[in-house]
Enzyme design. Structure first.
Site, PDB file in Angstrom:
ATOM      1  N   HIS A   3       1.203  -3.470   6.273  1.00 61.53           N
ATOM      2  CA  HIS A   3       0.060  -3.300   7.188  1.00 61.53           C
ATOM      3  C   HIS A   3      -1.235  -3.848   6.595  1.00 61.53           C
ATOM      4  N   GLU A   4      -1.153  -4.636   5.505  1.00 65.05           N
ATOM      5  CA  GLU A   4      -2.372  -5.101   4.825  1.00 65.05           C
ATOM      6  C   GLU A   4      -2.291  -6.617   4.655  1.00 65.05           C
TER       7      GLU A   4
ATOM      8  N   CYS B  56      -9.138   4.113  18.262  1.00 62.93           N
ATOM      9  CA  CYS B  56      -8.804   3.544  19.576  1.00 62.93           C
ATOM     10  C   CYS B  56      -7.473   4.121  20.043  1.00 62.93           C
TER      11      CYS B  56
ATOM     12  N   ARG C  83      -1.856   3.550  21.101  1.00 60.03           N
ATOM     13  CA  ARG C  83      -1.510   4.536  20.082  1.00 60.03           C
ATOM     14  C   ARG C  83      -0.056   5.003  20.198  1.00 60.03           C
TER      15      ARG C  83
ATOM     16  N   CYS D  93     -13.069   4.290  22.117  1.00 60.75           N
ATOM     17  CA  CYS D  93     -13.930   3.158  21.759  1.00 60.75           C
ATOM     18  C   CYS D  93     -15.295   3.285  22.443  1.00 60.75           C
TER      19      CYS D  93
ATOM     20  N   CYS E 130      -6.650  -3.017   4.599  1.00 58.55           N
ATOM     21  CA  CYS E 130      -6.528  -1.559   4.429  1.00 58.55           C
ATOM     22  C   CYS E 130      -7.464  -1.044   3.327  1.00 58.55           C
TER      23      CYS E 130
ATOM     24  N   CYS F 221       0.844  -1.200   0.000  1.00 61.68           N
ATOM     25  CA  CYS F 221       0.000   0.000   0.000  1.00 61.68           C
ATOM     26  C   CYS F 221       0.876   1.245   0.000  1.00 61.68           C
ATOM     27  N   HIS F 222       0.258   2.396  -0.312  1.00 61.94           N
ATOM     28  CA  HIS F 222       1.036   3.637  -0.462  1.00 61.94           C
ATOM     29  C   HIS F 222       1.794   4.070   0.771  1.00 61.94           C
ATOM     30  N   THR F 223       1.245   3.778   1.921  1.00 63.16           N
ATOM     31  CA  THR F 223       1.891   4.286   3.109  1.00 63.16           C
ATOM     32  C   THR F 223       3.193   3.529   3.412  1.00 63.16           C
TER      33      THR F 223
ATOM     34  N   ARG G 177      -3.556  -3.162  -7.142  1.00 63.68           N
ATOM     35  CA  ARG G 177      -2.958  -3.724  -5.941  1.00 63.68           C
ATOM     36  C   ARG G 177      -2.010  -4.855  -6.306  1.00 63.68           C
TER      37      ARG G 177
ATOM     38  N   CYS H  87     -11.219   1.867  25.822  1.00 62.28           N
ATOM     39  CA  CYS H  87     -10.656   3.217  25.974  1.00 62.28           C
ATOM     40  C   CYS H  87     -11.780   4.246  25.776  1.00 62.28           C
TER      41      CYS H  87
ATOM     42  N   CYS I 198      -9.998  -1.775  21.152  1.00 62.90           N
ATOM     43  CA  CYS I 198      -9.887  -2.366  22.498  1.00 62.90           C
ATOM     44  C   CYS I 198     -11.243  -2.478  23.172  1.00 62.90           C
TER      45      CYS I 198
HETATM   46  P1  NAD Z   1      -3.357   5.152  -6.223  1.00 65.09           P
HETATM   47  O1  NAD Z   1      -2.042   5.694  -6.613  1.00 65.09           O
HETATM   48  O2  NAD Z   1      -3.684   3.744  -6.564  1.00 65.09           O
HETATM   49  O3  NAD Z   1      -4.509   6.061  -6.829  1.00 65.09           O
HETATM   50  C1  NAD Z   1      -4.449   7.457  -6.920  1.00 65.09           C
HETATM   51  C2  NAD Z   1      -5.209   7.875  -8.168  1.00 65.09           C
HETATM   52  O4  NAD Z   1      -5.335   9.294  -8.167  1.00 65.09           O
HETATM   53  C3  NAD Z   1      -4.499   7.486  -9.473  1.00 65.09           C
HETATM   54  O5  NAD Z   1      -5.406   6.818 -10.330  1.00 65.09           O
HETATM   55  C4  NAD Z   1      -4.088   8.839 -10.046  1.00 65.09           C
HETATM   56  O6  NAD Z   1      -4.077   8.844 -11.474  1.00 65.09           O
HETATM   57  C5  NAD Z   1      -5.166   9.760  -9.479  1.00 65.09           C
HETATM   58  N1  NAD Z   1      -4.797  11.181  -9.456  1.00 65.09           N
HETATM   59  C6  NAD Z   1      -3.575  11.736  -9.199  1.00 65.09           C
HETATM   60  N2  NAD Z   1      -3.642  13.076  -9.274  1.00 65.09           N
HETATM   61  C7  NAD Z   1      -4.931  13.385  -9.552  1.00 65.09           C
HETATM   62  C8  NAD Z   1      -5.620  14.628  -9.759  1.00 65.09           C
HETATM   63  N3  NAD Z   1      -4.993  15.788  -9.698  1.00 65.09           N
HETATM   64  N4  NAD Z   1      -6.941  14.574 -10.013  1.00 65.09           N
HETATM   65  C9  NAD Z   1      -7.601  13.381 -10.084  1.00 65.09           C
HETATM   66  N5  NAD Z   1      -6.989  12.185  -9.925  1.00 65.09           N
HETATM   67  C10 NAD Z   1      -5.674  12.191  -9.652  1.00 65.09           C
HETATM   68  O7  NAD Z   1      -3.489   5.351  -4.636  1.00 65.09           O
HETATM   69  P2  NAD Z   1      -4.493   4.617  -3.634  1.00 65.09           P
HETATM   70  O8  NAD Z   1      -3.922   3.319  -3.188  1.00 65.09           O
HETATM   71  O9  NAD Z   1      -5.852   4.617  -4.231  1.00 65.09           O
HETATM   72  O10 NAD Z   1      -4.426   5.615  -2.376  1.00 65.09           O
HETATM   73  C11 NAD Z   1      -4.983   6.913  -2.462  1.00 65.09           C
HETATM   74  C12 NAD Z   1      -4.708   7.706  -1.199  1.00 65.09           C
HETATM   75  O11 NAD Z   1      -5.407   7.165  -0.101  1.00 65.09           O
HETATM   76  C13 NAD Z   1      -3.242   7.733  -0.763  1.00 65.09           C
HETATM   77  O12 NAD Z   1      -2.934   9.070  -0.371  1.00 65.09           O
HETATM   78  C14 NAD Z   1      -3.219   6.801   0.425  1.00 65.09           C
HETATM   79  O13 NAD Z   1      -2.148   7.080   1.309  1.00 65.09           O
HETATM   80  C15 NAD Z   1      -4.569   7.105   1.030  1.00 65.09           C
HETATM   81  N6  NAD Z   1      -5.082   6.135   2.024  1.00 65.09           N
HETATM   82  C16 NAD Z   1      -5.714   6.648   3.117  1.00 65.09           C
HETATM   83  C17 NAD Z   1      -6.252   5.805   4.083  1.00 65.09           C
HETATM   84  C18 NAD Z   1      -7.011   6.358   5.256  1.00 65.09           C
HETATM   85  O14 NAD Z   1      -7.323   5.604   6.185  1.00 65.09           O
HETATM   86  N7  NAD Z   1      -7.344   7.637   5.280  1.00 65.09           N
HETATM   87  C19 NAD Z   1      -6.108   4.407   3.950  1.00 65.09           C
HETATM   88  C20 NAD Z   1      -5.477   3.923   2.811  1.00 65.09           C
HETATM   89  C21 NAD Z   1      -4.960   4.794   1.849  1.00 65.09           C
HETATM   90  C1  022 Z   2      -3.059   3.382   5.326  1.00 66.67           C
HETATM   91  N1  022 Z   2      -2.975   4.713   5.476  1.00 66.67           N
HETATM   92  C2  022 Z   2      -2.585   5.228   4.286  1.00 66.67           C
HETATM   93  C3  022 Z   2      -2.422   4.206   3.429  1.00 66.67           C
HETATM   94  N2  022 Z   2      -2.711   3.063   4.090  1.00 66.67           N
HETATM   95  C4  022 Z   2      -3.262   5.413   6.630  1.00 66.67           C
HETATM   96  C5  022 Z   2      -2.308   6.239   7.162  1.00 66.67           C
HETATM   97  C6  022 Z   2      -2.601   6.967   8.311  1.00 66.67           C
HETATM   98  C7  022 Z   2      -3.841   6.872   8.912  1.00 66.67           C
HETATM   99  C8  022 Z   2      -4.782   6.012   8.386  1.00 66.67           C
HETATM  100  C9  022 Z   2      -4.488   5.280   7.226  1.00 66.67           C
HETATM  101  C10 022 Z   2      -4.157   7.650  10.054  1.00 66.67           C
HETATM  102  C11 022 Z   2      -5.164   8.587  10.130  1.00 66.67           C
HETATM  103  C12 022 Z   2      -5.140   9.136  11.401  1.00 66.67           C
HETATM  104  C13 022 Z   2      -4.124   8.518  12.086  1.00 66.67           C
HETATM  105  N3  022 Z   2      -3.490   7.620  11.262  1.00 66.67           N
HETATM  106  C14 022 Z   2      -3.776   8.790  13.500  1.00 66.67           C
HETATM  107  C15 022 Z   2      -4.507   7.850  14.393  1.00 66.67           C
HETATM  108  C16 022 Z   2      -4.437   8.285  15.836  1.00 66.67           C
HETATM  109  O1  022 Z   2      -3.701   9.203  16.147  1.00 66.67           O
HETATM  110  O2  022 Z   2      -5.151   7.681  16.635  1.00 66.67           O
HETATM  111  C17 022 Z   2      -2.413   6.813  11.612  1.00 66.67           C
HETATM  112  C18 022 Z   2      -2.602   5.484  11.973  1.00 66.67           C
HETATM  113  C19 022 Z   2      -1.505   4.656  12.339  1.00 66.67           C
HETATM  114  C20 022 Z   2      -0.227   5.208  12.367  1.00 66.67           C
HETATM  115  C21 022 Z   2      -0.039   6.538  12.035  1.00 66.67           C
HETATM  116  C22 022 Z   2      -1.127   7.329  11.662  1.00 66.67           C
HETATM  117  C23 022 Z   2       0.919   4.341  12.781  1.00 66.67           C
HETATM  118  O3  022 Z   2       0.745   3.235  13.232  1.00 66.67           O
HETATM  119  N4  022 Z   2       2.145   4.791  12.642  1.00 66.67           N
HETATM  120  C24 022 Z   2      -3.973   4.845  11.935  1.00 66.67           C
HETATM  121 ZN    ZN Z   3      -2.757   1.121   3.467  1.00 73.13          ZN
END
Ligand code: NAD
Ligand code: 022
Ligand code: ZN
Length: 375
Positions: A62-63, A106, A110, A98, A169, A40-42, A370, A95, A92
């Protein structure tokens, strides 16, 4: 014991496939044999060195999905032989967060999770006597790992590891953003920015929720068939539309006697702060909600005019799709097994652990939705 792992030795360096040592589970912990893990991206964000909180050396990942092989003292919720998905957002159930029922974030472990150690402040991984960091409380880039009991979701045993690992994830984040965070109702109009591994899951979540209009926005036309495959009804190439993207989207969503446009819900799945602004401003005045899923680079900021919020648009964010892992992840596995959601077509590449760096290359090149490592 010796385990096979992809070790992140330092920022900017490829992962090294090597043997590392893993200690058994302590009180409240479980050892899991990881059978498959998504990339995954992170993981890439941390490996690249762009993550200011990244720690090295570490076992990333993480996935995952796997089988409990040993439980430490006091563990009651899972036993040896149970199939599980590791949770980077634990649950948990005790907390204040939760118990609040208002958040899935949770707080039980953390602080130590962010420091790359187990809740007792120590690491189970080492190499030649030197400690290695855990990652996001999961470390699935090893064929065995140790996790706190509260950070595993027990799942049904007929679910295939090489598919349901993605629920750890991407799938849960995308679908959860729709059902838990936005709580999309049937008939809604929605816009999804970024049709990658997250955006496509938002699209299938919207289809599941009964949305009427699902507009996908990307800068890559190759993503159009992908969006359509999972329920997208309209595609917009942001590059081809240019500066008038928001006006274009508002126009596409016009309806009713007043002909006011804008979506009921928009989702940022890009991590780009300019896109986040477009997503907010493409919401319907009075009630449109924009959900930020993408993780922006360190130090990035979002901006809009307060007028956008004063006129009733709502800006929200979501972590892990607002899912309570131990409760919600088994349900999503059931949805997959019952055919309510799809996963298989999104897993475009699989590889053995020895080729994990190729999975990172495919992600860089935008060639994969993926990649999954099968141990
Ligand atoms: P990905 O690279 O597979 O997809 C991103 C898409 O965005 C691509 O298709 C790309 O062409 C498109 N894109 C880029 N710039 C753009 C623009 N200006 N306008 C429109 N589209 C555009 O990535 P992903 O795996 O789908 O992840 C996306 C994001 O989600 C990442 O930042 C990732 O870290 C985040 N994420 C967040 C969480 C969360 O819990 N909040 C969990 C997982 C992933
Ligand atoms: C997963 N992420 C991106 C791609 N795959 C992702 C990254 C960060 C978070 C969630 C998903 C995130 C959002 C908010 C937080 N995190 C903070 C949570 C908190 O403070 O309770 C986050 C998480 C874990 C970690 C860091 C940031 C870590 O374990 N290092 C859920
Ligand atoms: Zn992820």
């Amino acid at each position: 014991m010796d385990v096979r792992a992809a070790l992140a030795v330092a920022a900017g360096k490829p992962l090294e496939i090597t043997t590392v040592q893993l200690e058994g589970p302590k009180a409240g912990e479980v050892m899991v044999e990881i059978k498959a893990t998504g990339i995954c991206h992170t993981d890439e964000f941390t490996l690249s060195g762009a993550d200011p909180e990244g720690l090295f050396p570490a076992i990333l990942g993480h996935e995952g999905a796997g089988v409990v092989v040993e439980v430490g003292p006091g563990v009651t919720s899972v036993k040896k032989g149970d199939h599980v998905i590791p949770l980077y957002t634990p649950e948990c159930r005790q907390c204040p967060s939760c118990l609040s029922r208002k958040t899935n974030l949770c707080t039980a472990i953390r602080a130590t999770q962010g420091q790359g150690v187990m809740p007792d402040g120590t690491s189970r991984f080492s190499i030649a006597g030197k400690k290695l960091h855990h990652y996001m409380g999961c470390s699935t880039f090893a064929n065995f790992t140790v996790l706190p009991e509260i950070a595993v979701a027990k799942i049904r045993e007929d679910a295939p590891f090489d598919k349901v690992c993605y629920i750890g994830c991407g799938v849960t984040t995308g679908i959860g953003a729709v059902v838990n965070t936005a709580k999309v109702a049937p008939g809604a109009k929605a816009i999804v920015f970024g049709l990658g591994g997250i955006g496509l899951n938002v699209i299938q979540g919207l289809r599941l929720a009964g949305a009427d209009m699902i507009i996908g926005v990307d800068i890559n036309n190759d993503k159009k068939p992908w969006g359509e495959r999972f329920g997208m009804t309209h595609f917009v190439n942001a590059k081809e539309v240019g500066n008038d993207l928001v006006a274009h989207l508002v126009n596409m969503t016009k309806s009713g006697a007043d002909q006011i446009g804008g979506a009921d819900y928009t989702f940022d799945c890009t991590g780009n702060v300019t896109v986040m602004r477009q997503a907010l401003e493409a919401c319907h005045r009075g009630w449109g909600e924009s959900i930020i899923i993408g993780v922006a680079g360190a130090g990035q900021e979002i901006a809009t005019r307060p007028f956008q919020l004063v006129t009733g648009r709502v800006w929200k964010g979501t972590a892990f799709g607002g899912a309570r892992g131990r409760t919600d992840v088994p349900k999503i596995v059931d949805w997959y097994m019952d055919g309510k959601i799809e996963i298989d077509p999104m897993i475009t590449h699989t590889m053995p652990l020895s080729d994990i760096n190729k999975g990172f290359d495919l992600m860089h090149e935008g060639k994969s939705i993926r990649s999954v490592v099968i141990y």
